[in-house]
Scaffold this active site. Structure first.
Site, PDB file in Angstrom:
ATOM      1  N   TYR A  97       0.837  -1.207  -0.102  1.00  0.00           N
ATOM      2  CA  TYR A  97       0.164   0.109   0.051  1.00  0.00           C
ATOM      3  C   TYR A  97       0.887   1.332  -0.007  1.00  0.00           C
ATOM      4  CZ  TYR A  97      -4.207   2.766  -0.178  1.00  0.00           C
ATOM      5  OH  TYR A  97      -5.135   3.528  -0.376  1.00  0.00           O
ATOM      6  N   ARG A 150      -7.912  10.946  -8.188  1.00  0.00           N
ATOM      7  CA  ARG A 150      -7.180  11.747  -7.107  1.00  0.00           C
ATOM      8  C   ARG A 150      -6.501  10.240  -6.170  1.00  0.00           C
ATOM      9  NH1 ARG A 150      -7.997  12.252  -1.472  1.00  0.00           N
ATOM     10  NH2 ARG A 150      -7.251  10.663  -2.012  1.00  0.00           N
ATOM     11  N   LYS A 168      -6.085  -1.851  -1.235  1.00  0.00           N
ATOM     12  CA  LYS A 168      -6.988  -1.606  -0.074  1.00  0.00           C
ATOM     13  C   LYS A 168      -7.468  -3.224   0.364  1.00  0.00           C
ATOM     14  CE  LYS A 168      -7.019   2.418   1.414  1.00  0.00           C
ATOM     15  NZ  LYS A 168      -7.633   3.920   1.710  1.00  0.00           N
ATOM     16  N   GLU A 239     -13.199   5.231  -3.215  1.00  0.00           N
ATOM     17  CA  GLU A 239     -11.828   5.574  -2.936  1.00  0.00           C
ATOM     18  C   GLU A 239     -11.246   6.236  -4.177  1.00  0.00           C
ATOM     19  OE1 GLU A 239     -10.829   3.650  -0.236  1.00  0.00           O
ATOM     20  OE2 GLU A 239      -8.853   4.778  -0.611  1.00  0.00           O
ATOM     21  N   ASP A 240     -10.507   7.162  -3.639  1.00  0.00           N
ATOM     22  CA  ASP A 240      -9.851   8.183  -4.537  1.00  0.00           C
ATOM     23  C   ASP A 240     -10.407   8.696  -5.449  1.00  0.00           C
ATOM     24  OD1 ASP A 240      -7.715   7.749  -2.685  1.00  0.00           O
ATOM     25  OD2 ASP A 240      -6.308   6.847  -3.705  1.00  0.00           O
ATOM     26  N   ASP A 262     -13.713   5.909   2.059  1.00  0.00           N
ATOM     27  CA  ASP A 262     -12.748   5.926   2.987  1.00  0.00           C
ATOM     28  C   ASP A 262     -11.894   7.445   3.134  1.00  0.00           C
ATOM     29  OD1 ASP A 262     -11.229   4.419   5.034  1.00  0.00           O
ATOM     30  OD2 ASP A 262      -9.477   4.484   3.512  1.00  0.00           O
ATOM     31  N   ASP A 263     -11.684   7.954   2.333  1.00  0.00           N
ATOM     32  CA  ASP A 263     -10.924   9.110   1.918  1.00  0.00           C
ATOM     33  C   ASP A 263     -11.723  10.221   3.035  1.00  0.00           C
ATOM     34  OD1 ASP A 263      -9.027   8.425   0.272  1.00  0.00           O
ATOM     35  OD2 ASP A 263     -10.952   8.333  -1.094  1.00  0.00           O
ATOM     36  N   ASN A 402       0.184  12.766   2.904  1.00  0.00           N
ATOM     37  CA  ASN A 402       0.959  11.651   2.400  1.00  0.00           C
ATOM     38  C   ASN A 402       1.328  12.191   0.924  1.00  0.00           C
ATOM     39  OD1 ASN A 402       0.603   9.917   4.329  1.00  0.00           O
ATOM     40  ND2 ASN A 402      -1.444   9.758   3.523  1.00  0.00           N
TER      41      ASN A 402
HETATM   42  P1  NAD Z   1      -8.029  17.215  -1.490  1.00  0.00           P
HETATM   43  O1  NAD Z   1      -7.154  17.659  -2.677  1.00  0.00           O
HETATM   44  O2  NAD Z   1      -9.478  16.865  -1.316  1.00  0.00           O
HETATM   45  O3  NAD Z   1      -7.810  18.444  -0.445  1.00  0.00           O
HETATM   46  C1  NAD Z   1      -6.823  19.268  -0.246  1.00  0.00           C
HETATM   47  C2  NAD Z   1      -7.224  20.660   0.354  1.00  0.00           C
HETATM   48  O4  NAD Z   1      -5.950  21.376   0.686  1.00  0.00           O
HETATM   49  C3  NAD Z   1      -7.825  21.561  -0.608  1.00  0.00           C
HETATM   50  O5  NAD Z   1      -9.059  22.089   0.533  1.00  0.00           O
HETATM   51  C4  NAD Z   1      -6.978  22.568  -0.752  1.00  0.00           C
HETATM   52  O6  NAD Z   1      -7.624  24.063  -0.967  1.00  0.00           O
HETATM   53  C5  NAD Z   1      -6.029  22.627   0.224  1.00  0.00           C
HETATM   54  N1  NAD Z   1      -4.702  23.298  -0.118  1.00  0.00           N
HETATM   55  C6  NAD Z   1      -3.921  22.903  -1.082  1.00  0.00           C
HETATM   56  N2  NAD Z   1      -2.901  23.708  -1.291  1.00  0.00           N
HETATM   57  C7  NAD Z   1      -2.920  24.417  -0.147  1.00  0.00           C
HETATM   58  C8  NAD Z   1      -2.039  25.479   0.209  1.00  0.00           C
HETATM   59  N3  NAD Z   1      -0.989  25.891  -0.177  1.00  0.00           N
HETATM   60  N4  NAD Z   1      -2.335  26.148   1.559  1.00  0.00           N
HETATM   61  C9  NAD Z   1      -3.604  26.055   2.001  1.00  0.00           C
HETATM   62  N5  NAD Z   1      -4.363  24.976   1.852  1.00  0.00           N
HETATM   63  C10 NAD Z   1      -4.362  24.441   0.583  1.00  0.00           C
HETATM   64  O7  NAD Z   1      -7.156  16.163  -0.776  1.00  0.00           O
HETATM   65  P2  NAD Z   1      -7.472  15.331   0.468  1.00  0.00           P
HETATM   66  O8  NAD Z   1      -8.223  14.049   0.248  1.00  0.00           O
HETATM   67  O9  NAD Z   1      -8.306  15.965   1.343  1.00  0.00           O
HETATM   68  O10 NAD Z   1      -6.105  14.830   0.907  1.00  0.00           O
HETATM   69  C11 NAD Z   1      -5.198  15.970   1.498  1.00  0.00           C
HETATM   70  C12 NAD Z   1      -3.877  15.267   2.079  1.00  0.00           C
HETATM   71  O11 NAD Z   1      -4.266  14.424   3.217  1.00  0.00           O
HETATM   72  C13 NAD Z   1      -3.259  14.247   1.130  1.00  0.00           C
HETATM   73  O12 NAD Z   1      -1.697  14.321   1.109  1.00  0.00           O
HETATM   74  C14 NAD Z   1      -3.325  12.964   1.789  1.00  0.00           C
HETATM   75  O13 NAD Z   1      -2.600  11.852   1.364  1.00  0.00           O
HETATM   76  C15 NAD Z   1      -3.524  13.105   3.005  1.00  0.00           C
HETATM   77  N6  NAD Z   1      -4.544  12.103   3.747  1.00  0.00           N
HETATM   78  C16 NAD Z   1      -4.103  11.419   4.920  1.00  0.00           C
HETATM   79  C17 NAD Z   1      -4.732  10.382   5.439  1.00  0.00           C
HETATM   80  C18 NAD Z   1      -4.222   9.911   6.608  1.00  0.00           C
HETATM   81  O14 NAD Z   1      -3.302  10.529   7.070  1.00  0.00           O
HETATM   82  N7  NAD Z   1      -4.883   8.841   7.202  1.00  0.00           N
HETATM   83  C19 NAD Z   1      -6.308  10.214   5.002  1.00  0.00           C
HETATM   84  C20 NAD Z   1      -6.619  10.703   3.716  1.00  0.00           C
HETATM   85  C21 NAD Z   1      -5.666  11.731   3.230  1.00  0.00           C
END
Ligand code: NAD
Length: 545
Positions: A97, A150, A168, A239-240, A262-263, A402
């Protein structure tokens, strides 16, 4: 004993990953099943096979090669594959993963060897049921579906995103014991806007831009209807998907079938659990927290909604709970009156003057917890972490983005810049940090702590829905399983080595909700936890002769 009449024989058996035992077929089995001479003479024990696999993995030069080796093992001998994954989960999970699976998806069209799962493209509109009927196993109990828009933090990978549902589902089996033949990975190929892929003559998906019109919704709808008809008891995990579809599809289908995203929801629960465990270190109750989210996408909003639901459960009104959660995104602080706020963000747009700087937002709002989920590396600078540490004796700082290279700050930085006072967790794993004579072990807010257990509970109870309450209970169970020893090291999640027990405990609580609230489509067993433990797949070879 397996039914010998339906078992393939000879070379067909060796090519059947569900039944193959490879060099572990006994002498009696080799004689009874036409295998004599098709294998080297020495009969190996499963432990010896495991050693050979580990040696191979560790001898490879890159993680992508390790991934490919593991995928081909999965294609040859599922039992051995899962034995290795389960017995070495901390070493193998990052290979099957995130982060390695991301690289595998990026290179998918060039490293492709054998198919797994089902591809349903726009070209197959009107034929989705027929395609689902081509699934070779009788029953699908968990289906993970993506449209590849995504993939992790990597963006639009189109049909090459298939590695994600596959990965997954491998975790569903490894972490929660869902039988491998009950796991169905699906990719909806609706095109891609990835220029590099569109220009790549070897790209394996549809050579067209991503569908944004009605045809998209029609394909998804046809797929959901076909799932309902052919696999009515299946759990469907989104997912994604990209932001524009993820929230919408979840809203559209969550009250009509057993489905979650899940996201959004899994991330919400795993982060809430981290917060609850962190409060065991910092003191104070959840409803007293002021949380500032850096990033307002699926992860941020998912966590925000879950935290709000948990605060409401603690007895505070919804508007007060929402008032405790603030978001900062590309447009700055999310405040009332900002133009074009999408529906999922609106409940978090508070009455406040606009703020463009994260540091200023921290100074003004004085959060107790700062949660990074914007996918932007290094945004928690020394000043940001120090500001949190100036405001709070034990600031909660989660850098959830991530892969590792996208983390808002590293574990080392969080501990150093806060003089060891930050309660830190991350999305990707970080090594322990030594600061003076104190060792810190950062916890990893891995969704694998939550979704397999929630899914197992839904599957075991034959639940017709996955509710928000199920994610709340999952977060609470996970937080309770963090030991005092873990907390003493600053770790807010239990060790991954306990993952099967974590999943079983979460599943039992989820199933209890399904039975209690009338979603279960079977009668409750006498002992729900025991029933779940007994149902979990174990990677043990059957005796065929
Ligand atoms: P997404 O694309 O849905 O959301 C990204 C958000 O960040 C948006 O609201 C965007 O406006 C904001 N953003 C981007 N650049 C920015 C900046 N320079 N300043 C301020 N805000 C900014 O993505 P997502 O699905 O929400 O995932 C975001 C991150 O979280 C990814 O890196 C993902 O790997 C991580 N994530 C971690 C876990 C975990 O730790 N378990 C789970 C899911 C996602």
């Amino acid at each position: 004993m397996e039914d010998k009449d339906t078992l393939p024989r000879g070379v067909k058996l060796l090519h059947d990953p569900v039944h193959n035992k490879g060099t572990a077929f006994t002498d009696a089995e080799r004689d009874a099943l036409g295998l004599r001479g098709l294998l080297p003479p020495r009969v190996c024990s499963p432990a010896e096979q495991e050693l050979r696999v580990l040696g191979n993995i560790r001898n490879k030069a890159t993680d992508l090669e390790r991934y490919l080796f593991l995928v081909s093992l999965q294609d040859r001998n599922e039992t051995l594959f899962y034995r290795v994954v389960i017995n070495h989960i901390e070493e193998i999970m990052p290979l099957i993963y995130t982060p390695t699976v991301g690289k595998a998806c990026q290179h998918f069209s060039h490293i492709y060897r054998r198919p797994r799962g089902l591809y349903i493209s726009l070209q197959e509109r009107g034929r989705v049921k027929e395609i689902l009927g081509n699934w070779p196993h009788r029953e699908a109990r968990v289906i993970v579906v993506t449209d590849g828009e995504r993939i992790l933090g990597l963006g639009d990978l189109g049909a090459a995103g298939m590695g994600i549902p596959i990965g997954k589902l491998s975790l569903y089996t490894a972490c929660a014991g869902i039988h491998p033949t009950h796991c169905l990975p699906v990719t909806l190929d609706v095109g891609t806007n990835n220029e590099a892929f569109l220009n790549d003559p070897l790209y394996l998906g549809l050579e067209r831009r991503r569908e944004r019109g009605e045809a998209y919704d029609e394909l998804v709808d046809e797929f959901v209807c076909a799932v309902r008809e052919l696999f009515p008891e299946a759990l469907l995990q989104l997912e994604d998907f990209g932001n524009r579809n993820a929230f919408r599809l979840l809203q559209k289908y969550r009250d009509t079938l057993c489905l979650f995203d899940d996201d959004i929801q899994g991330t919400g629960a795993v982060a809430l659990s981290g917060l609850l465990a962190a409060l065991r270190i910092t003191g104070g109750s959840l409803d007293q927290q002021r949380v500032l989210f850096f990033g307002a996408g699926q992860a941020g909003i998912g966590i925000g909604n879950t935290v709000v639901a948990a605060m409401i459960e603690q007895g505070i009104p919804e508007d007060q709970a929402r008032g405790n959660c603030w978001f900062f995104d590309t447009q700055g602080l999310l405040v009332d009156g900002r133009p074009d706020i999408p529906p999922q963000k609106q409940p978090f747009a508070h009455d406040h003057p606009p703020i463009d700087e994260l540091l200023e937002a921290i100074r003004t709002l004085q959060p107790t917890a700062l949660i990074g989920c914007a996918g932007q590396a290094g945004m928690f600078t020394e000043e940001v972490v120090q500001q949190m540490a100036d405001l709070q004796e034990r600031p909660i700082v989660f850098a959830l983005s991530n892969p590792t290279a996208k983390a808002e700050c590293s574990a080392q930085q969080a501990y150093e810049w806060s003089e060891g006072r930050a309660v830190f967790a991350s999305g990707s794993p970080f090594d322990p940090v030594q600061l003076g004579n104190q060792t810190f072990v950062p916890g990893q807010g891995n969704n694998a702590y939550i979704f397999p257990g929630v899914g197992l509970g839904a599957v075991a109870s034959h639940s017709s829905r996955v509710t928000d309450g199920m994610f709340l209970v999952a977060a609470r169970v996970l937080a309770e399983l963090v030991s005092e020893e873990d907390l003493a090291l600053g770790r807010v999640y239990p060790s991954l080595s306990q993952i099967r027990e974590v999943s079983a405990r979460i599943a039992a609580e989820v199933a209890t909700i399904a039975y209690r609230e009338g979603f279960a489509r079977r009668d409750p067993p006498e002992d729900i936890l025991e029933d779940i433990r007994e149902e979990m797949f174990q990677p043990l070879y059957p005796h065929y002769a």
